[in-house]
Design an enzyme around this catalytic site. Structure first.
Site, PDB file in Angstrom:
ATOM      1  N   LYS A 164       0.839  -1.190   0.000  1.00  0.00           N
ATOM      2  CA  LYS A 164       0.000   0.000   0.000  1.00  0.00           C
ATOM      3  C   LYS A 164       0.876   1.244   0.000  1.00  0.00           C
ATOM      4  CE  LYS A 164      -3.457  -2.608   2.280  1.00  0.00           C
ATOM      5  NZ  LYS A 164      -4.756  -2.768   2.757  1.00  0.00           N
ATOM      6  N   ARG A 165       2.122   1.038   0.366  1.00  0.00           N
ATOM      7  CA  ARG A 165       3.010   2.197   0.385  1.00  0.00           C
ATOM      8  C   ARG A 165       3.535   2.543  -1.000  1.00  0.00           C
ATOM      9  NH1 ARG A 165       3.455  -0.122   5.257  1.00  0.00           N
ATOM     10  NH2 ARG A 165       4.768  -1.755   4.407  1.00  0.00           N
TER      11      ARG A 165
END
Ligand code: GLU
Length: 480
Positions: free
Chosen positions: A252-253
């Site tokens: 998600k980063r």
């Protein structure tokens, strides 16, 4: 009756991994004539992000994954938001307490920390030591009555195995000795995430649990709960991860892993869904392009991959370009319009713009850069651009061509593509020139660069007579 659910935690935007979980869950239900349920897992209020549920609703609807039961549409197994079900969980935990399968625990954080530290000092990993398991009933009651805070823990067997069979990963087993007596109900009376997840799947009649493989390790614990209650277990289908490369999960980063980011970057939702569908599933034949209906028809668990999928943005971009080429010119224009506006060319002929841009556009965000010269001529272009061997031109030839063409174009009765075309090609024939010898200098003077979408005639139509003549005159002046 197959009942599947997508159970997102509203913690932010829709990651491509979440999107794929939702998609496969949806496809499985639809393919089997079952029900697709949306459940919002918001027990962990600390991770709750404002507006995140709206993103979930919007994304699923946008893509055409409509749910049969869910927070807004209702259904027989509601409510479908965990925070609205919060009173449902405690009675289940109390039932397990009565049956000796769970127990009240009064250990304070300080006590637990001290025991954890001591364990670490001994080189052991701390696991809750069942300290409160055998507390006499009277003491439990007295302490509860006195208002002491407590949690309810599951009484995990001290030996034996907790296991389950996953459709993708096969038989997964862990030693009970390694499992913690997990907390079911927290000190504030709220269920833990894990407990709520199991109670909800059971009480909502979920038959197939499809989710990311990050839950593989928790599932044996979940199964102990099913066993403790004597409930029938669902079929588990854990999906292999989507990787950024051989070593790293698409996290998600990685700022670019969100569905809405791809839309903003000029990808079509149909292309994103098609590509995501193929990340971890294949139809068993060579087909690569699928509408949603075709995916529903073709989807099967047998086609799901047992190894991780690698996310390849170039492949997605290629697929997007294919989808763009399949649009009608009108559809292309509808998608391209915001980018035309951004580039300052929205007032130009849309049919001509679509004709020159559609074959070259891989993602819509490329458009402003491709058409910036139409909005604004870069006056500093070099006269060397007029030189082109193949077209047999150079600055000298260009000067002669522009001197010839400018008065003829000014005198043209109407400024249509056909009229400009007939005039310019007629002039080339008259002069005994290659078409390119005449068209090259005209295009360079209009564009100020060598590589352009569209040729001289299309560019002249887009610019209009006045701007075309202004640029040609400027080019002529530049050529001295
Ligand atoms: N709420 C979990 C998540 O958003 C999904 C859990 C599940 O599907 O069981 O990752």
């Amino acid at each position: 009756m197959v009942r599947t659910r997508f159970a997102p935690s509203p913690t932010g935007y829709m990651h491509l991994g979440n999107l794929r979980s939702a998609l496969y869950t949806f496809l499985y239900a639809r393919h089997n004539g079952g029900k697709f349920i949306l459940r919002i897992e918001d027990t962990d209020q600390a991770r709750y992000v404002e507006g995140a549920t709206d993103v979930i609703y919007r994304t699923l609807r946008d893509i055409g994954m409509n749910w049969d039961e869910g927070p807004d549409v209702g259904g027989d197994y509601g409510p479908y938001i965990q925070s609205a079900r919060k009173d449902m969980y405690l009675p289940y935990a109390e039932q397990l307490v009565r049956e000796g399968k769970a127990y009240y625990c009064f250990c304070t954080k300080e006590e637990l920390d001290a025991r954890r530290e001591a364990a670490t000092a001994r080189g052991e990993t701390f696991k809750y030591d069942k300290h409160c398991l055998n507390m006499p009933k009277e003491e439990v009651e007295r302490r509860i009555a006195a208002g002491e805070p407590y949690v309810i823990r599951q009484n995990v067997p001290e030996s034996g195995e907790a296991s389950f069979d996953d459709v993708i990963y096969g038989h997964i087993a862990v030693d009970c000795a390694e499992l913690d007596d997990m907390i079911l109900i927290k000190a504030d009376g709220m269920p833990t995430y894990n407990f709520a997840n199991v109670i909800d799947d059971h009480t909502m009649g979920i038959t197939h649990v499809m989710r990311g493989n990050e839950y593989l390790a928790s599932t044996p614990k979940y199964n102990l709960l099913y066993e403790a209650f004597g409930w029938e277990k669902p079929t588990y289908i854990h999906m292999t991860p989507i990787m950024r490369d051989a070593q790293h999960k698409l996290s998600k980063r990685d700022g670019d892993a969100y569905y809405e980011d791809f839309l903003a970057k000029g990808y079509l939702k149909e292309a994103i869904v098609n590509y995501v569908a193929l990340l971890g599933w294949n139809p068993g034949d060579e087909r690569e392009f699928f509408t949603m209906d075709e995916l529903i028809e073709a989807f099967s668990v047998e086609g799901m991959s047992k190894s991780p999928a690698i996310f390849d943005v170039n492949k997605l971009t290629w697929m997007n370009a294919e989808y763009i080429r399949r649009l009608t010119p009108e559809e292309f224009t509808a998608h391209a319009l915001p980018y035309y506006e951004q580039a300052g060319v929205a007032g130009m002929d849309h049919a001509v713009l679509a004709r020159i841009l559609q074959p070259r556009t891989e993602v819509f965000t490329q458009i402003p850069e491709m058409v910036d010269f139409l909005a604004q001529l870069d006056a500093d272009y070099s006269v060397e651009l007029f030189t082109n061997k193949k077209s047999k031109t150079n600055p000298e030839v260009a000067k002669a061509v522009l001197e010839l063409v400018i008065p003829a174009l000014s005198a043209l009765p109407e400024w249509t593509e056909e009229a400009v075309h007939t005039l310019l090609l007629g002039m080339a024939a008259e002069q005994g020139m290659k078409n390119g010898t005449l068209l090259w200098p005209v295009r360079i003077a209009m564009a100020g660069k060598q590589v352009t979408p569209g040729g001289a005639i299309e560019i002249a139509v887009l610019l209009g007579r006045e701007e075309t003549l202004r640029r040609l005159a400027f080019g002529l002046a530049k050529l001295g």
